[in-house]
Scaffold this motif. Structure first.
Motif, PDB file in Angstrom:
ATOM      1  N   TRP A   1      -3.934   4.267 -37.271  1.00 12.17           N
ATOM      2  CA  TRP A   1      -3.645   4.200 -35.839  1.00 12.17           C
ATOM      3  C   TRP A   1      -4.550   3.183 -35.164  1.00 12.17           C
ATOM      4  CZ3 TRP A   1       0.052   7.242 -33.326  1.00 12.17           C
ATOM      5  CH2 TRP A   1       0.647   8.254 -34.102  1.00 12.17           C
ATOM      6  N   THR A   2      -3.972   2.377 -34.267  1.00 12.44           N
ATOM      7  CA  THR A   2      -4.772   1.548 -33.372  1.00 12.44           C
ATOM      8  C   THR A   2      -4.558   2.015 -31.939  1.00 12.44           C
ATOM      9  OG1 THR A   2      -2.999  -0.100 -33.207  1.00 12.44           O
ATOM     10  CG2 THR A   2      -4.780  -0.542 -34.778  1.00 12.44           C
ATOM     11  N   VAL A   3      -5.530   1.715 -31.094  1.00 11.92           N
ATOM     12  CA  VAL A   3      -5.464   2.062 -29.675  1.00 11.92           C
ATOM     13  C   VAL A   3      -5.086   0.823 -28.876  1.00 11.92           C
ATOM     14  CG1 VAL A   3      -6.733   2.911 -27.671  1.00 11.92           C
ATOM     15  CG2 VAL A   3      -7.198   3.874 -29.945  1.00 11.92           C
TER      16      VAL A   3
ATOM     17  N   LEU B   1      -2.463  13.431 -33.665  1.00 16.44           N
ATOM     18  CA  LEU B   1      -1.887  12.204 -34.223  1.00 16.44           C
ATOM     19  C   LEU B   1      -1.563  12.372 -35.702  1.00 16.44           C
ATOM     20  CD1 LEU B   1      -4.105   9.447 -32.553  1.00 16.44           C
ATOM     21  CD2 LEU B   1      -1.848  10.253 -31.846  1.00 16.44           C
ATOM     22  N   ASN B   2      -2.392  13.100 -36.427  1.00 16.63           N
ATOM     23  CA  ASN B   2      -2.114  13.338 -37.843  1.00 16.63           C
ATOM     24  C   ASN B   2      -0.822  14.141 -38.016  1.00 16.63           C
ATOM     25  OD1 ASN B   2      -3.041  13.320 -40.749  1.00 16.63           O
ATOM     26  ND2 ASN B   2      -2.984  15.525 -40.401  1.00 16.63           N
TER      27      ASN B   2
ATOM     28  N   GLN C   1       2.110  11.881 -37.325  1.00 17.92           N
ATOM     29  CA  GLN C   1       2.305  10.953 -38.445  1.00 17.92           C
ATOM     30  C   GLN C   1       3.000  11.634 -39.620  1.00 17.92           C
ATOM     31  OE1 GLN C   1      -1.259   8.854 -39.555  1.00 17.92           O
ATOM     32  NE2 GLN C   1      -0.419   8.184 -41.528  1.00 17.92           N
TER      33      GLN C   1
ATOM     34  N   LEU D   1     -12.550   7.517 -29.274  1.00 18.13           N
ATOM     35  CA  LEU D   1     -11.255   7.513 -29.954  1.00 18.13           C
ATOM     36  C   LEU D   1     -11.102   6.293 -30.851  1.00 18.13           C
ATOM     37  CD1 LEU D   1      -8.875   8.711 -27.084  1.00 18.13           C
ATOM     38  CD2 LEU D   1      -9.584  10.002 -29.106  1.00 18.13           C
TER      39      LEU D   1
ATOM     40  N   LYS E   1      -2.318  -0.978 -39.869  1.00 15.95           N
ATOM     41  CA  LYS E   1      -2.274  -0.095 -38.697  1.00 15.95           C
ATOM     42  C   LYS E   1      -0.850  -0.025 -38.134  1.00 15.95           C
ATOM     43  CE  LYS E   1      -6.790   0.733 -38.072  1.00 15.95           C
ATOM     44  NZ  LYS E   1      -7.410   2.045 -37.877  1.00 15.95           N
TER      45      LYS E   1
ATOM     46  N   THR F   1      -7.130  13.401 -32.704  1.00 11.16           N
ATOM     47  CA  THR F   1      -6.921  12.959 -34.080  1.00 11.16           C
ATOM     48  C   THR F   1      -6.074  13.955 -34.866  1.00 11.16           C
ATOM     49  OG1 THR F   1      -9.080  13.902 -34.684  1.00 11.16           O
ATOM     50  CG2 THR F   1      -9.005  11.545 -34.188  1.00 11.16           C
TER      51      THR F   1
ATOM     52  N   THR G   1      -8.191   5.301 -39.896  1.00  8.18           N
ATOM     53  CA  THR G   1      -6.820   5.799 -39.981  1.00  8.18           C
ATOM     54  C   THR G   1      -5.817   4.654 -39.865  1.00  8.18           C
ATOM     55  OG1 THR G   1      -6.413   6.132 -37.606  1.00  8.18           O
ATOM     56  CG2 THR G   1      -7.668   7.846 -38.783  1.00  8.18           C
TER      57      THR G   1
ATOM     58  N   LEU H   1     -10.565   6.652 -34.882  1.00  8.33           N
ATOM     59  CA  LEU H   1      -9.309   6.202 -35.480  1.00  8.33           C
ATOM     60  C   LEU H   1      -9.476   4.985 -36.372  1.00  8.33           C
ATOM     61  CD1 LEU H   1      -6.912   6.660 -32.421  1.00  8.33           C
ATOM     62  CD2 LEU H   1      -7.108   8.121 -34.437  1.00  8.33           C
ATOM     63  N   ASP H   2     -10.690   4.454 -36.459  1.00  3.60           N
ATOM     64  CA  ASP H   2     -10.951   3.263 -37.264  1.00  3.60           C
ATOM     65  C   ASP H   2     -10.493   3.424 -38.716  1.00  3.60           C
ATOM     66  OD1 ASP H   2     -11.876   0.698 -37.899  1.00  3.60           O
ATOM     67  OD2 ASP H   2     -13.843   1.470 -38.475  1.00  3.60           O
TER      68      ASP H   2
END
Length: 352
Positions: free
Chosen positions: A68-70, A346-347, A350, A59, A36, A343, A66, A63-64
Motif C-alpha cells: 500500500w502507498t499513501v 487494509l489487510n 486486500q 501511517l 505498491k 493497517t 506492505t 505501510l512501508d
C-alpha cells in the motif's frame, strides 16, 4: 516557551507529485521501489493542507513494508479555502483523483485496491462519496456550467473523527468564550444565521456573500478564513435535526430516518464495494459531553447494516484518550492504536 517536535513528515518525505487534472494534484509518499499496487487516499479536514495531519507520518511508516502507498490529495477547499468550499465539489475532485489512481496503478502494477480515508470534515467527504446519488445532484448556482462527475467505486472507506460541526458550535454557544458570555454568543450566532439566510447570494444569485470575519472568529473559526453565508449555514445547520444541511451528517440527534439518507443509502449506491471503518476519538475536543459516543456508533452501524450487506467493519472503534487529530503530546498510544486499526483494515480489504 513551547517546543514543538517535528514529525518525520515535517522533516521531509520522498514522493511523487501527481497531476490528477491540470488543476488538481495529489502527493504519493514513496520510500523505495517496492511493488505498491494498492492505495490509501487521505483527505484532511477544515483548514488542513498537505502533510498537516501529523499521524500520516505514522501511517506512511507502517505501510512501508506492505503493498500500500499513501496518496494525499490537495483539494481546492484546503487551507483557507474551506470557507468558500462545499462537499459537492470535494467529492467531484476526489472522484477525479480516484479515477487517476486507478488508471495509474493499473498501468504500473495491474488492478489494485483503493481505500479513501477522511479526517474530520474529510469524513463528511467520505460519507457523501459513498452515499450520495451518483452522480450527485446539481447545485442550482455553482453547477450551472459544471456537470457533476460519475464517481468510480472504491474498495474501502475510513472515517476518522467524524464529528458534528453543528454540535461543536452549539457547545460554544452553551459555554461562551473568554470574551463573550453564552448569552452574547447566542445573540451573535442568531444574527449571523438571520443575515446569512436573508442574503445568501448576491449579483443575481450568482456568487456567495461572506459572513463578517468579526462574527465567524468569535464563534471559533480562524480570523484569516473567509466563510460564505452558504457554507456557514451548511455547517451550523440551524434547521436541524428536522432539516439537516449538507454538512450535518454526524449529529447525535439526527433521526434514524435522516441517517437512512446517508449511512442507510450506502448499499444502494454501489460505490463502496467492501467495508466502512469508523474511528471515533474518545477525547475529541469538538464533541460536546452530552454525546454518547458508544450509542452513536451503534446507531450508525445498525442503519448502515439494515440492508443485511454488512458494510460496517469490525475494526471500527472509539479510541480511548484520542484527541481530534491525535496531535497532542500524550497521543503516542492512541496513534499506535489508530495505525494498528488502519493497517488491519487494509489487510482485510486486500484479502477479500
Amino acid at each position: 516557551m513551547t517546543i514543538k517536535f517535528l514529525s518525520s513528515l515535517a522533516k521531509g518525505q520522498p514522493g511523487i507529485l501527481h497531476h490528477c487534472t491540470p488543476d488538481l494534484v495529489a502527493f504519493e509518499y514513496t520510500r523505495g521501489a517496492t511493488r505498491k499496487p494498492h492505495t490509501l487516499l487521505f483527505i484532511g479536514g477544515l483548514g488542513d493542507g498537505l502533510g498537516s495531519v501529523e499521524y500520516i507520518s505514522d501511517l506512511v511508516q507502517a505501510l512501508d513494508p506492505t503493498e500500500w502507498t499513501v496518496f494525499a490529495i490537495v483539494l481546492s477547499s484546503y487551507y483557507g479555502g474551506w470557507g468558500m468550499g462545499r462537499l459537492g465539489k470535494d467529492i467531484d475532485e476526489i472522484a477525479q483523483c480516484v479515477q487517476y489512481i486507478r488508471d495509474y496503478k493499473t498501468r504500473q502494477f495491474g488492478k489494485g485496491k483503493v481505500v479513501v480515508m477522511g479526517h474530520s470534515t474529510g469524513s463528511q467527504d467520505v460519507m457523501q462519496y459513498i452515499s450520495a446519488t451518483n452522480p450527485r445532484p446539481r447545485h442550482p448556482v455553482f453547477d450551472r456550467e459544471w456537470i457533476p462527475i460519475l464517481r468510480p467505486d472504491i474498495d474501502g472507506a475510513i472515517m476518522q473523527a467524524p464529528v458534528s460541526d453543528r454540535e461543536a458550535i452549539l457547545w460554544v454557544l452553551h459555554c461562551g468564550t473568554e470574551r463573550d458570555s453564552p448569552e452574547t454568543m447566542r445573540q451573535i450566532y442568531d444574527k449571523a444565521v438571520e443575515d446569512a439566510r436573508n442574503a445568501t447570494y448576491e449579483d443575481h444569485d450568482s456568487v456567495d456573500t461572506i459572513v463578517p470575519v468579526s462574527v465567524t472568529a468569535r464563534i471559533g473559526y480562524p480570523p484569516t478564513a473567509a466563510v460564505s453565508s452558504r457554507r456557514f449555514l451548511s455547517l451550523a445547520s440551524p434547521d436541524s435535526p428536522e432539516k439537516p444541511e449538507e454538512d450535518d451528517l454526524f449529529s447525535s440527534d439526527l433521526s434514524d430516518e435522516q441517517l437512512g439518507h446517508t449511512f442507510g443509502a450506502v448499499g444502494s449506491r454501489g460505490v463502496l464495494k467492501q467495508k466502512l471503518m469508523v474511528l471515533y476519538s474518545g477525547r475529541d475536543q469538538s464533541v460536546p459531553p452530552w454525546v454518547d459516543k458508544e450509542a452513536l456508533l451503534r446507531r450508525w452501524q445498525a442503519v448502515i447494516d439494515a440492508g443485511k450487506q454488512e458494510f460496517w467493519s469490525p475494526h471500527s472503534m472509539i479510541i480511548l484518550g484520542a484527541s481530534h487529530a491525535l496531535s497532542d503530546p500524550d497521543q503516542a498510544e492512541p496513534r499506535r492504536i489508530l495505525v494498528e486499526r488502519v493497517t488491519g483494515f487494509l489487510n482485510d480489504i486486500q484479502q477479500e
